[in-house]
Structures are given as C-alpha cells and as structure tokens.
Design a protein around this motif. Structure first.
Motif, short mmCIF file in Angstrom:
data_model
loop_
_atom_site.label_atom_id
_atom_site.label_comp_id
_atom_site.label_asym_id
_atom_site.label_seq_id
_atom_site.Cartn_x
_atom_site.Cartn_y
_atom_site.Cartn_z
N LEU A 199 44.68 -2.78 73.24
CA LEU A 199 43.96 -2.08 72.11
C LEU A 199 42.93 -1.07 72.54
CD1 LEU A 199 43.95 -4.82 69.54
CD2 LEU A 199 45.33 -2.73 69.43
N GLY A 200 42.18 -1.45 73.46
CA GLY A 200 41.18 -0.34 74.13
C GLY A 200 41.57 0.69 74.19
N LEU A 201 42.80 0.97 74.82
CA LEU A 201 43.59 1.91 75.18
C LEU A 201 44.38 2.61 73.97
CD1 LEU A 201 44.76 4.15 77.22
CD2 LEU A 201 46.73 2.36 77.70
N ALA A 202 44.84 1.94 73.40
CA ALA A 202 45.82 2.33 72.15
C ALA A 202 45.25 2.97 70.87
CB ALA A 202 46.73 1.39 71.77
N ILE A 203 44.10 2.12 70.48
CA ILE A 203 43.45 2.39 69.22
C ILE A 203 42.77 4.10 69.47
CG2 ILE A 203 41.59 2.12 67.68
CD1 ILE A 203 42.55 -0.85 67.78
N PRO A 204 41.98 4.22 70.52
CA PRO A 204 41.25 5.54 70.58
C PRO A 204 42.38 6.37 71.07
CG PRO A 204 40.02 3.77 71.75
CD PRO A 204 41.33 3.24 71.40
N PHE A 205 43.22 6.17 72.07
CA PHE A 205 43.87 7.43 72.65
C PHE A 205 45.43 7.54 72.65
CE2 PHE A 205 40.22 5.73 75.34
CZ PHE A 205 39.42 7.15 74.93
N PHE A 259 38.51 -4.77 75.89
CA PHE A 259 38.72 -3.66 74.81
C PHE A 259 37.39 -2.49 75.38
CE2 PHE A 259 37.83 -0.71 71.29
CZ PHE A 259 39.05 -1.08 70.54
N ILE A 260 36.38 -2.81 75.68
CA ILE A 260 35.18 -2.15 75.98
C ILE A 260 35.65 -1.42 77.16
CG2 ILE A 260 32.90 -1.89 76.49
CD1 ILE A 260 32.39 -4.18 74.25
N VAL A 261 35.82 -2.16 78.00
CA VAL A 261 36.17 -1.76 79.62
C VAL A 261 36.94 -0.69 79.34
CG1 VAL A 261 36.94 -2.36 81.82
CG2 VAL A 261 35.22 -4.08 80.65
N PHE A 262 38.10 -0.88 78.91
CA PHE A 262 39.28 0.20 78.94
C PHE A 262 39.10 1.21 77.96
CE2 PHE A 262 41.22 -2.99 81.62
CZ PHE A 262 41.84 -2.07 82.49
N ALA A 263 38.29 1.06 76.78
CA ALA A 263 38.02 2.18 75.80
C ALA A 263 37.25 3.19 76.63
CB ALA A 263 37.29 1.59 74.84
N LEU A 264 36.10 2.61 77.23
CA LEU A 264 35.43 3.62 78.32
C LEU A 264 36.04 4.11 79.36
CD1 LEU A 264 31.90 1.53 78.04
CD2 LEU A 264 32.42 3.64 77.08
N ALA A 265 36.80 3.32 80.13
CA ALA A 265 37.36 4.12 81.33
C ALA A 265 38.33 4.79 81.07
CB ALA A 265 37.85 2.74 82.23
N SER A 266 39.34 4.50 80.10
CA SER A 266 40.36 5.28 79.47
C SER A 266 40.01 6.69 79.21
CB SER A 266 41.13 4.71 78.49
OG SER A 266 41.84 3.40 78.72
N GLY A 267 38.79 6.80 78.42
CA GLY A 267 38.22 8.15 78.10
C GLY A 267 37.86 9.06 79.22
N GLU A 268 37.34 8.41 80.07
CA GLU A 268 37.17 9.23 81.45
C GLU A 268 38.31 9.56 82.19
OE1 GLU A 268 33.95 10.31 82.30
OE2 GLU A 268 33.32 9.64 80.63
N VAL A 269 39.16 8.85 82.36
CA VAL A 269 40.67 8.88 83.02
C VAL A 269 41.05 10.20 82.45
CG1 VAL A 269 42.58 8.17 84.04
CG2 VAL A 269 40.51 6.73 84.13
N ILE A 270 41.64 9.81 81.03
CA ILE A 270 42.12 10.77 80.25
C ILE A 270 41.58 12.12 80.13
CG2 ILE A 270 43.18 11.33 77.87
CD1 ILE A 270 43.83 8.53 77.61
N GLY A 271 40.23 12.28 80.12
CA GLY A 271 39.49 13.37 80.03
C GLY A 271 39.56 14.38 81.19
N TYR A 272 39.79 13.48 82.47
CA TYR A 272 39.74 14.09 83.75
C TYR A 272 41.35 14.57 84.04
CZ TYR A 272 39.07 15.04 88.56
OH TYR A 272 39.09 15.61 89.91
N PHE A 273 42.19 13.61 83.94
CA PHE A 273 43.83 13.91 84.28
C PHE A 273 44.61 14.23 83.29
CE2 PHE A 273 42.00 10.68 87.38
CZ PHE A 273 42.44 11.41 88.50
N GLY A 274 44.17 14.23 81.98
CA GLY A 274 44.92 14.53 80.93
C GLY A 274 45.74 13.65 80.05
N SER A 275 46.11 13.78 79.18
CA SER A 275 46.62 12.78 78.25
C SER A 275 47.83 11.94 78.52
CB SER A 275 47.09 13.36 76.70
OG SER A 275 48.42 14.52 76.87
N ASP A 276 48.78 12.40 79.61
CA ASP A 276 49.53 11.80 80.05
C ASP A 276 49.15 10.52 81.04
OD1 ASP A 276 51.75 12.93 78.85
OD2 ASP A 276 52.83 13.64 80.47
N SER A 277 48.09 10.43 81.35
CA SER A 277 47.53 9.41 82.35
C SER A 277 47.27 8.15 81.40
CB SER A 277 45.97 9.90 82.73
OG SER A 277 45.17 10.10 81.79
N PHE A 278 47.48 8.33 80.19
CA PHE A 278 47.50 6.96 79.12
C PHE A 278 48.73 6.18 79.75
CE2 PHE A 278 49.82 5.19 75.57
CZ PHE A 278 48.94 4.57 74.89
N ILE A 279 49.94 6.63 80.16
CA ILE A 279 50.75 5.75 80.51
C ILE A 279 50.63 4.97 81.94
CG2 ILE A 279 53.38 5.66 81.18
CD1 ILE A 279 53.64 8.35 79.79
#
Length: 384
Positions: free
Chosen positions: A20-26, A140-160
């Motif tokens: 959910l930390g990944l899916a809800i925001p991103f 949830f917190i760990v991956f909401a924060l980490a996913s935002g940084e990763v997606i911001g750097y590598f792009g939206s497909d890094s979601f997968i």
C-alpha cells in the motif's frame, strides 16, 4: 504472546502494507506514465479495488471449512508475486487492468486470514494487535518515502521493480509464519452467521463503512496527482503520506487505552466525522502546506482508529468460528464495494484535475452522512 510469533507476524504485516505504501501514492503515477487519462485510471482502480469483493470471501470460506489459515496466506503471497511480475512484460489498457485485477484478487485475499491468525495468536488482546499492526504502518512509511525517491529518479516504470522487491519480501515472510495456537476447532461453517449479518446493528455498521470507504476514492486514486497539480515538489507526496501513517502508528499504540474508556460505536462515529472534516480541508485548503499536514494527521482517525474500532466491533458481534467470514465481509463489502465505487466516481468527477476540489467536497458530504448512520448503531453487544 510468544516473542517469535510477535516478530513473525510483525514482519508479514510490514511487507503486506508496504504494498500500500507503494500503490496508494504512486499507482496513479504509474498509470499516467503509461498514457491513461483520469477516467481510465478510475476504471482500472475500481476493478483493482473490486477484487476485494471476491477474493477475501472465497478464501475465508475455505479457511473456515478446513480450519486452516496459513496455507491460504502462503498461496496468496505466491500468486500475488507471480501475477505482479507479469507487469514487466505487458502494456496497454486491458492487459494492465487484467494483471492488476488478478494481483489484487490474490493479495487482498490474504488480509482476513492474517487478521484472524493474529487475533488468535494474541488471544484477542487489543494491545498486542495494535503493536503488531503498527509494523504494517512502518512498512507503509518506508516504501512511501523510498518509492517517491526512486520513481522521481528512474521514472514511473520503476514502480514495477519496487513492487517486485516488496512482494518477494512478503512471500518470504509468510514462509516463516506458523499456525500454533491459532487454529480453531472445527465447527459447522454454516453456524447461524446469517442472523448476525441481518441484525440492525451490523447493517448500520456495514452501510456506514461502505459509504466511509467510498469517500476515500479521490484520496486513494489521485492524491499524488492532486499535489503535483498544486505545484508541490515531487518528494512532498511521500512526506505527506508518511505523516499520515505516523499519526496512524500513534493511534495504534494508544488504542488499548481508548477502548478502556470508549466503546466501539462512539469511536467509529468520531473517526468518520473527523474524516469528513479532512476531505473538506483538502478541498478548500489543499494548497496550504500547514492545513494539508493537519488533514494528513487526521489519518490517525480515518484509518487507525476506525480500523481498530471495526476489529473490536467484529470481535464482539461474531462467534469465534465466524471470524474468518466476518472479516471477509468487512474487507470485501466495505473496502471492495465501497472502494470500487469511490475509485470509479473519483475518475468520473476528477476530469484530469479540473474537478479535483469538487470531488473532495463530495467525499466530505459522503463521510458526514456515514457518521450519521454510525451514530444510529446500538452500544449493546450482540448475543452469541
């Protein structure tokens, strides 16, 4: 409660709610990156959420029939990982919708079994449940924060790729679980549960909860896009979402004290009313960072307090051998039907951001109506 059980259950909650930390925001960011408009995103998110209607109910019936929960948790983790991995290889509206629906079907089917496994292992102690469940909030917190940084750097497909890592962690964590002291004795699965579902108190609880989850549609579907359109920086999404979950953790820690002073009904009414105010704040003051932060702190009531009070209501209302089915109706009915309708309507009214404020206003009125319905519930405990 044995320390090994506590650690193993906490670990599984960490990875389960990291999804959910990944899916809800991103998830909306990922879908927009694949070229979908808000109506298409609303449809995909509605189907994604609607799978909660089928998966938890079917698996709960099987768990009640066999008297076992752990095999279904492990099967769900395995199939979730396999389905999500297919996203590496597909594109287009229908393939992505189908894969996300299948993934959600298996992933959401795990939650009722995890809840009952946990409640059984801790012998229904609200204190231990809250402490285990807060590790889901940490994930949830760990991956909401980490996913935002990763997606911001590598792009939206890094979601997968992030989702794949989380689901591997979830799968491994379920292999570590055991069902010691969590198995209930076999009882006829048709044991008069229909009478519990048809009581006025449960009907009010169900309708209120369905409307309550419906009101989350714009938040769960478009929060990240809402902040982007309000010109917040990219890292703000993870920060604001994490703030909400920190507040949720605090509530889980003190939930036991609240239940000593207040009954489940009053806590349900309070949490839903606060949520109505939250959506109005987001509609009218979303561009103000301080007011937006206050609305995120209200997540302590919107999720933490509401969920804990709901667990208390279900524990009091249903017999021990009915808990799997009761949990399934809670997840599939309220979160599945309510969430799916909310996601679809949010996609209809959002209009690629032009209707954002009005959509949150509608959500506020829906939550307000839900709190009135919850207020009509009785404080009396259902006969066993």
């Amino acid at each position: 409660m044995h320390i090994k059980n506590f650690t193993r259950l906490s670990n599984s909650y960490f990875w389960y709610f990291s999804v959910l930390g990944l899916a809800i925001p991103f998830l909306a960011i990922f879908l927009e990156g694949r070229g979908f408009n808000s109506l298409q995103m609303g449809e995909i998110l509605a189907v994604f959420t609607a799978t909660k209607i089928i998966g938890p109910t079917f698996w709960a019936f099987m768990a009640d029939k066999t008297g076992k929960k752990l095999p279904f948790i492990q099967l769900g983790a395995t199939l979730s990982l396999v389905c999500f991995s297919v996203l590496f290889f597909v594109d287009g509206y229908w393939p992505i919708l189908t894969i996300l629906a299948l993934f959600s079907l298996f992933w959401t089917g795990m939650q009722p079994q995890m809840e009952v496994l946990t409640l059984g292992a801790m012998r229904k102690s609200t204190k231990f449940y809250a402490r285990i469940r807060l590790w889901g909030s940490v994930g949830f917190i760990v991956f909401a924060l980490a996913s935002g940084e990763v997606i911001g750097y590598f792009g939206s497909d890094s979601f997968i790729a992030i989702g794949f890592v989380i689901l591997v962690g979830l799968w491994l964590s379920t292999l570590w679980l055991n069902e010691t002291n969590c198995r209930t004795s076999f009882v006829n699965v048709n044991s008069r549960i229909i009478h519990k579902f048809l009581t006025a108190n449960f009907i009010l609880f169900f309708i209120s909860g369905l409307l309550f989850q419906l009101s989350f549609g714009p938040y769960y579907s478009f929060f990240a896009l809402y902040l982007r359109d309000l010109t917040y920086p990219s890292y703000a999404v993870g920060m604001f979402v994490s703030l909400a979950v920190v507040a949720e953790i605090v509530i889980f820690i003190v939930a036991g004290r609240l239940f000593k002073r207040f009954d489940a009904k009053n806590l349900l009414v309070l949490s839903i009313a606060i949520t109505a105010a939250r959506w109005f704040i987001m509609a009218y003051f979303g561009d103000n960072g301080i007011m937006l932060a206050i609305s995120q702190l209200a997540h302590a009531a919107s999720f933490g307090l509401y969920h804990s009070a709901s667990m208390q209501f279900i524990q009091n209302h249903f017999n021990p051998n009915q808990q799997n089915r009761a949990q399934a109706v809670y997840v599939s009915g309220m979160y599945g039907i309510g969430g799916a309708i909310g996601a679809y309507l949010a996609g209809v009214y959002w209009m690629d951001g032009l209707g954002a404020q009005q959509t949150f206003i509608y959500a506020g009125y829906v939550a307000l109506f839900a709190s009135i319905i919850a207020f009509l519930m009785s404080n009396k405990k259902a006969p066993m």
